[in-house]
Design a protein around this motif. Structure first.
Motif, PDB file in Angstrom:
ATOM      1  N   GLN A   1       0.820  -1.213   0.000  1.00  0.00           N
ATOM      2  CA  GLN A   1       0.000   0.000   0.000  1.00  0.00           C
ATOM      3  C   GLN A   1       0.850   1.257   0.000  1.00  0.00           C
ATOM      4  O   GLN A   1       0.564   2.227  -0.700  1.00  0.00           O
ATOM      5  CB  GLN A   1      -0.921  -0.010   1.214  1.00  0.00           C
ATOM      6  CG  GLN A   1      -2.023  -1.057   1.127  1.00  0.00           C
ATOM      7  CD  GLN A   1      -2.906  -1.031   2.363  1.00  0.00           C
ATOM      8  OE1 GLN A   1      -2.695  -0.239   3.262  1.00  0.00           O
ATOM      9  NE2 GLN A   1      -3.889  -1.914   2.385  1.00  0.00           N
TER      10      GLN A   1
ATOM     11  N   CYS B   1       2.349  15.056 -12.405  1.00  0.00           N
ATOM     12  CA  CYS B   1       1.223  15.720 -13.060  1.00  0.00           C
ATOM     13  C   CYS B   1       1.188  17.189 -12.680  1.00  0.00           C
ATOM     14  O   CYS B   1       0.939  18.057 -13.508  1.00  0.00           O
ATOM     15  CB  CYS B   1      -0.084  15.030 -12.671  1.00  0.00           C
ATOM     16  SG  CYS B   1      -0.253  13.425 -13.404  1.00  0.00           S
TER      17      CYS B   1
ATOM     18  N   LYS C   1       3.687   5.713  -5.446  1.00  0.00           N
ATOM     19  CA  LYS C   1       3.547   5.856  -6.892  1.00  0.00           C
ATOM     20  C   LYS C   1       2.515   6.904  -7.231  1.00  0.00           C
ATOM     21  O   LYS C   1       2.710   7.761  -8.106  1.00  0.00           O
ATOM     22  CB  LYS C   1       3.164   4.511  -7.499  1.00  0.00           C
ATOM     23  CG  LYS C   1       4.312   3.508  -7.528  1.00  0.00           C
ATOM     24  CD  LYS C   1       3.855   2.194  -8.145  1.00  0.00           C
ATOM     25  CE  LYS C   1       4.995   1.189  -8.176  1.00  0.00           C
ATOM     26  NZ  LYS C   1       4.561  -0.118  -8.725  1.00  0.00           N
ATOM     27  N   GLU C   2       1.400   6.823  -6.541  1.00  0.00           N
ATOM     28  CA  GLU C   2       0.366   7.822  -6.797  1.00  0.00           C
ATOM     29  C   GLU C   2       0.855   9.215  -6.490  1.00  0.00           C
ATOM     30  O   GLU C   2       0.584  10.173  -7.223  1.00  0.00           O
ATOM     31  CB  GLU C   2      -0.862   7.503  -5.947  1.00  0.00           C
ATOM     32  CG  GLU C   2      -1.580   6.244  -6.382  1.00  0.00           C
ATOM     33  CD  GLU C   2      -2.788   5.960  -5.511  1.00  0.00           C
ATOM     34  OE1 GLU C   2      -3.424   4.936  -5.721  1.00  0.00           O
ATOM     35  OE2 GLU C   2      -3.068   6.785  -4.624  1.00  0.00           O
ATOM     36  N   LEU C   3       1.611   9.296  -5.417  1.00  0.00           N
ATOM     37  CA  LEU C   3       2.132  10.613  -5.053  1.00  0.00           C
ATOM     38  C   LEU C   3       3.090  11.124  -6.109  1.00  0.00           C
ATOM     39  O   LEU C   3       3.062  12.288  -6.501  1.00  0.00           O
ATOM     40  CB  LEU C   3       2.832  10.524  -3.694  1.00  0.00           C
ATOM     41  CG  LEU C   3       3.389  11.815  -3.146  1.00  0.00           C
ATOM     42  CD1 LEU C   3       2.252  12.804  -2.906  1.00  0.00           C
ATOM     43  CD2 LEU C   3       4.118  11.577  -1.841  1.00  0.00           C
TER      44      LEU C   3
ATOM     45  N   ASN D   1       3.069  10.258  -9.218  1.00  0.00           N
ATOM     46  CA  ASN D   1       2.273  10.611 -10.384  1.00  0.00           C
ATOM     47  C   ASN D   1       1.647  11.983 -10.205  1.00  0.00           C
ATOM     48  O   ASN D   1       1.624  12.811 -11.123  1.00  0.00           O
ATOM     49  CB  ASN D   1       1.198   9.554 -10.611  1.00  0.00           C
ATOM     50  CG  ASN D   1       1.796   8.239 -11.036  1.00  0.00           C
ATOM     51  OD1 ASN D   1       2.872   8.208 -11.629  1.00  0.00           O
ATOM     52  ND2 ASN D   1       1.124   7.140 -10.727  1.00  0.00           N
ATOM     53  N   LEU D   2       1.124  12.183  -9.018  1.00  0.00           N
ATOM     54  CA  LEU D   2       0.508  13.483  -8.752  1.00  0.00           C
ATOM     55  C   LEU D   2       1.531  14.592  -8.857  1.00  0.00           C
ATOM     56  O   LEU D   2       1.260  15.654  -9.409  1.00  0.00           O
ATOM     57  CB  LEU D   2      -0.136  13.480  -7.366  1.00  0.00           C
ATOM     58  CG  LEU D   2      -1.417  12.654  -7.235  1.00  0.00           C
ATOM     59  CD1 LEU D   2      -1.852  12.609  -5.784  1.00  0.00           C
ATOM     60  CD2 LEU D   2      -2.499  13.266  -8.095  1.00  0.00           C
TER      61      LEU D   2
ATOM     62  N   GLU E   1       2.245   1.740  -3.432  1.00  0.00           N
ATOM     63  CA  GLU E   1       1.229   2.268  -4.333  1.00  0.00           C
ATOM     64  C   GLU E   1       0.968   3.735  -4.065  1.00  0.00           C
ATOM     65  O   GLU E   1       0.836   4.551  -4.979  1.00  0.00           O
ATOM     66  CB  GLU E   1      -0.050   1.457  -4.175  1.00  0.00           C
ATOM     67  CG  GLU E   1       0.077   0.034  -4.699  1.00  0.00           C
ATOM     68  CD  GLU E   1      -1.180  -0.767  -4.453  1.00  0.00           C
ATOM     69  OE1 GLU E   1      -2.064  -0.239  -3.749  1.00  0.00           O
ATOM     70  OE2 GLU E   1      -1.270  -1.902  -4.961  1.00  0.00           O
ATOM     71  N   LEU E   2       0.889   4.054  -2.792  1.00  0.00           N
ATOM     72  CA  LEU E   2       0.664   5.460  -2.435  1.00  0.00           C
ATOM     73  C   LEU E   2       1.808   6.329  -2.902  1.00  0.00           C
ATOM     74  O   LEU E   2       1.607   7.453  -3.377  1.00  0.00           O
ATOM     75  CB  LEU E   2       0.473   5.587  -0.931  1.00  0.00           C
ATOM     76  CG  LEU E   2      -0.838   5.025  -0.391  1.00  0.00           C
ATOM     77  CD1 LEU E   2      -0.847   5.069   1.136  1.00  0.00           C
ATOM     78  CD2 LEU E   2      -2.015   5.829  -0.927  1.00  0.00           C
TER      79      LEU E   2
END
Ligand SMILES: Nc1ncnc2c1ncn2[C@@H]1O[C@H](COP(=O)(O)OP(=O)(O)OP(=O)(O)O)[C@@H](O)[C@H]1O
Length: 789
Positions: A377, A391, A383-385, A387-388, A380-381
């Motif tokens: 988790q 972005c 990675k999302e961070l 990505n954010l 994944e978090l």
């Protein structure tokens, strides 16, 4: 006390000792009062009540005698005083018998209680600070039962069970009692006796705990302990009563006593032979008899062996063997049983430990799985961070560039559609629109995130050549919906309403100077306004420019400023000056553009439309006119406009006009707002009449004739209605400067010499630079910052 009484009546001796600090109620507990009888009267009552029941109708088999004495100090020595007689010399013998002590036979409890009461009267007491009637001696009451049918009794008249009750003098503290002199000696005696008594009990306890440890003879240190020797050696049963005081001041004494006496509860009564209640002399004689009998047996045994011969020896050997076998068998059984018990115990322990181990393993496994899930988790978090973050770094600039590119493409497409516009040497390319769009973004950022002004310095974008290199240190994603709401979308934001006057105009000062030849004037006003609206809504330009030379030139001078630069060019600094002074000052400033590929020539343009009009009025009008000029410069929107209008506009702009970029008002109001709030006089001054415009062919005329008839204020509605044209056709038809619907086509005019001189006076030496189309003005590198949310 009842167990002791029962044992006493059963022939066993016993001792009851009341101990505790002074004034704790020992005497009260032991003797009591008439209403509240103590232990002694109650004991007497019980003894005689039970005796009367057992001897009912028969001759009593036993009698009781009572003795009462005290042990007190006499100087440094101890003395025994008989409380029931006046006998003076009492001697404690080694056998714990007090020689000369009077024993009084008692037949009932009443006589006994009266006897005790008389003895208490003789007891030595004294008043201390702790107790008004403090006992100064150790008082001992002895009840002895005489069994008439006992054979031994005849031999030993002192034999029989003895019940001893001792009321010890309480330990005293000098501070609490305040004793002095003889009282102090008494206190030392009392405390010493109490200490010895305690030492005897501890020694007995230690001896019972460890039989190898010899029983120390502390009893020798005081007369009381010598008398109570049998009890202090554990040969007779003893009971202790601890008296304590409940006061807060007595806490230390109470705590000390309880801590001292609590281990005494472990003392066990071990001498079972005491049940005979023999006197020491009797016990010694009995033991002597036993020893003599054993010696006789040893002497007789060899004689028997010699007489019976070998048979008897064999029998004895067989007996011994059989006994040994029995012993070995019993030992084997015991060992096997112990082994079995131990095996079972180990099995149980093994099973328990194994179960616990399995449970712990399962728990660890579940925890490991949980940990791995959590790690996943976290990854994944992360990675999302990331990505954010990526972005956020990409989204905003990309959006800007998209806007810029879209605008640039639009501009290029418009330019391609334009049939007339050619922008001289400084053609405006898509990069210009990129620049303009980026200005817009900067302003929008400021408008959206005004609180992030401090971050402006951290992120800057420098224009290098035609490319815009954005170095954004901190960029966060901006919600597109919010952008849409705030008209930041490319399509929606590129409107005059969105970025025209509503943008934060007070922070941005973009100076645009456009020189457009009337021949090359483009009538794409609506688009020009639209385009300039992207320049932060702070657009200044001439609406109709006329240049004396045939060389068509449109020069765009953009001066996007950093904050410091804005400060110098902001309305705060320039707004107070006259428009012409502002124009001179701004134009005279050496503006450098180092990194912008397209260099912009600075042209001094004279505005023929009411140059003396108020600043509030000119700002709006000039904003629109500058938009028009830029459009003309870009050649955009030519196809959208009526050629007649363009012609009329160009016709109106025949003379060379010096156009200064009006600064926005200091209040930061939007131009349209400023106009809205302007006074009627100002409004009147900013509304030039047709005659005024017609007459204002020269600057002097304008200054003289149109002070109160300036350019009509450009309102938002007007621009919308007219597609970006500053004036309203219906209301202000015929106005000179920004009236697109003027149908009359005027020939191009050139400035008269007088007016040219006057213009030169107004504009300074830069008027000469008008013809210098190749002059390259260096503009300070434009820096802009995108504030991120
Ligand atoms: N339980 C009780 N009920 C009523 N009065 C009590 C009680 N205990 C003690 N007293 C009173 O407290 C006072 C002191 O009691 P007492 O003389 O028995 O103390 P003590 O321990 O014998 O002191 P000392 O060791 O100095 O002789 C007495 O006046 C007694 O009447």
């Amino acid at each position: 006390m009842s167990p002791l009484v029962d044992d006493f009546l059963g022939g066993k001796s016993g001792l009851l000792v009341a101990m505790g600090p002074t004034g704790s109620g020992k005497t009260h507990t032991v003797f009591g009062t008439a209403r509240n009888p103590g232990i002694v009267p109650l004991t007497l009552q019980k003894i005689f009540s039970s005796t009367d029941e057992s001897d009912t109708g028969t001759e009593p088999t036993r009698s009781f005698c009572l003795s009462m004495f005290e042990i007190l100090c006499e100087g440094k020595a101890e003395r025994i005083v008989d409380l029931l007689s006046d006998a003076a010399d009492l001697v404690l013998q080694q056998s714990a018998i007090i020689k000369g002590l009077k024993e009084v036979d008692i037949s009932n409890s009443m006589d006994a209680e009266s006897l005790v009461s008389r003895g208490m009267l003789k007891r030595s007491t004294a008043a201390t600070n702790a107790n008004s009637e403090s006992s100064r001696s150790q008082c001992i009451i002895t009840l002895r039962a005489i069994h008439k049918n006992n054979d031994l009794q005849s031999e030993h008249p002192l034999g029989g069970s003895v019940l001893t009750i001792a009321d010890l003098a309480g330990a005293e503290r000098k501070k609490s009692t305040g004793n002095m002199g003889s009282r102090l000696l008494e206190s030392n005696f009392i405390n010493n006796t109490s200490m010895v008594f305690g030492n005897c009990l501890r020694a007995l306890l230690d001896h019972q705990k460890n039989q190898k440890k010899t029983l120390e003879k502390h009893f020798k240190n005081s007369m009381l302990t010598r008398y109570l020797r049998d009890y202090l050696e554990g040969k007779k049963k003893m009971t202790l009563i601890l008296n304590v005081k409940p006061g807060d001041d007595d806490y230390s004494d109470t705590s000390y006593l309880l801590r001292q006496a609590s281990p005494y509860m472990k003392i066990r009564y071990t001498n079972f032979d005491d049940s005979s209640d023999l006197a020491p002399q009797k016990r010694s004689s009995v033991s002597l008899i036993c020893q003599e009998n054993k010696k006789k047996r040893k002497v007789q045994k060899p004689e028997v062996l010699t007489a019976e011969g070998n048979d008897s020896v064999d029998k004895s050997d067989d007996t011994k063997l059989s006994e040994r076998d029995d012993f070995l068998n019993s030992e084997l059984r015991r060992l096997s049983r112990s082994e079995e018990i131990m095996k079972n115990l180990f099995r149980a322990l093994w099973a328990y430990s194994k179960q616990k181990l399995l449970e712990s393993e399962s728990t660890a496994k579940s925890l490991r799985e949980l940990l791995s899930e959590k790690d996943i988790q976290i990854i994944e978090l992360k990675k999302e961070l990331n990505n954010l973050k990526s972005c956020s770094h990409e989204k905003f600039p990309v959006a800007e560039r998209n806007d810029a590119l879209s605008l640039g493409h639009a501009a290029l497409s418009s330019a391609s559609q334009s049939n007339q516009t050619h922008l001289g040497s400084s053609d405006v390319t898509a990069d210009d629109f990129n620049l303009g769009t980026e200005f817009v973004v900067e302003e929008v950022s400021e408008e959206l995130f005004p609180s992030y002004d401090c971050e402006r310095s951290s992120a800057n974008c420098e224009m290098e050549g035609k490319s815009v290199d954005c170095d954004i240190s901190v960029t966060n994603s901006v919600d597109e919906q919010e952008l849409n709401l705030r008209h930041l979308k490319t399509d929606e934001s590129c409107t005059a309403d969105a970025f025209g006057p509503e943008c934060n105009v007070e922070k941005e000062n973009i100076e645009i100077m456009v020189h457009v030849d009337d021949k090359e004037f483009d009538n794409s006003e609506s688009f020009s306004e639209q385009t300039f609206a992207h320049d932060g809504g702070v657009t200044h330009g001439t609406s109709h420019l006329d240049y004396p030379s045939d060389q068509s030139l449109t020069e765009l001078h953009t001066l996007p400023c950093t904050k410091s630069e804005r400060a110098s060019l902001s309305p705060h600094g320039c707004g107070k000056k006259a428009p012409m002074e502002q124009s001179e000052e701004e134009l005279s400033s050496n503006i450098e553009v180092e990194d912008v590929q397209h260099y912009v020539d600075i042209k001094e343009v004279k505005h023929h439309d009411c140059p003396s009009s108020s600043q509030e009025a000119s700002s709006d009008t000039e904003a629109v006119s500058s938009s028009q000029a830029l459009v003309e410069q870009q050649g955009m929107g030519a196809g959208d406009k009526n050629p007649e209008e363009l012609e009329s506009v160009s016709g109106r702009c025949e003379p060379t006009v010096e156009k200064t970029i009006a600064e926005h008002d200091n209040d930061g109001q939007r131009p349209d707002k400023a106009n809205d709030h302007a006074s009627p006089q100002k409004k009147a001054s900013t509304a030039p009449t047709k005659s005024c415009c017609q007459a204002a062919e020269s600057t002097a005329d304008v200054k003289e004739n149109c002070p109160a008839e300036g350019i009509a204020a450009d309102t938002k509605e007007n621009r919308q209605a007219e597609g970006g044209i500053a004036t309203d056709d219906k209301k202000e038809e015929g106005l000179c400067a920004s009236k697109p619907s003027q149908k009359t086509k005027k020939p191009a005019r050139r400035l008269l010499p007088m007016s040219a001189m006057m213009l030169k006076d107004f504009t300074g030496p830069h008027i000469d630079a008008v013809t210098d189309t190749k002059r390259v003005a260096t503009v300070r590198p434009f820096r802009w910052v995108i504030h991120s949310c």
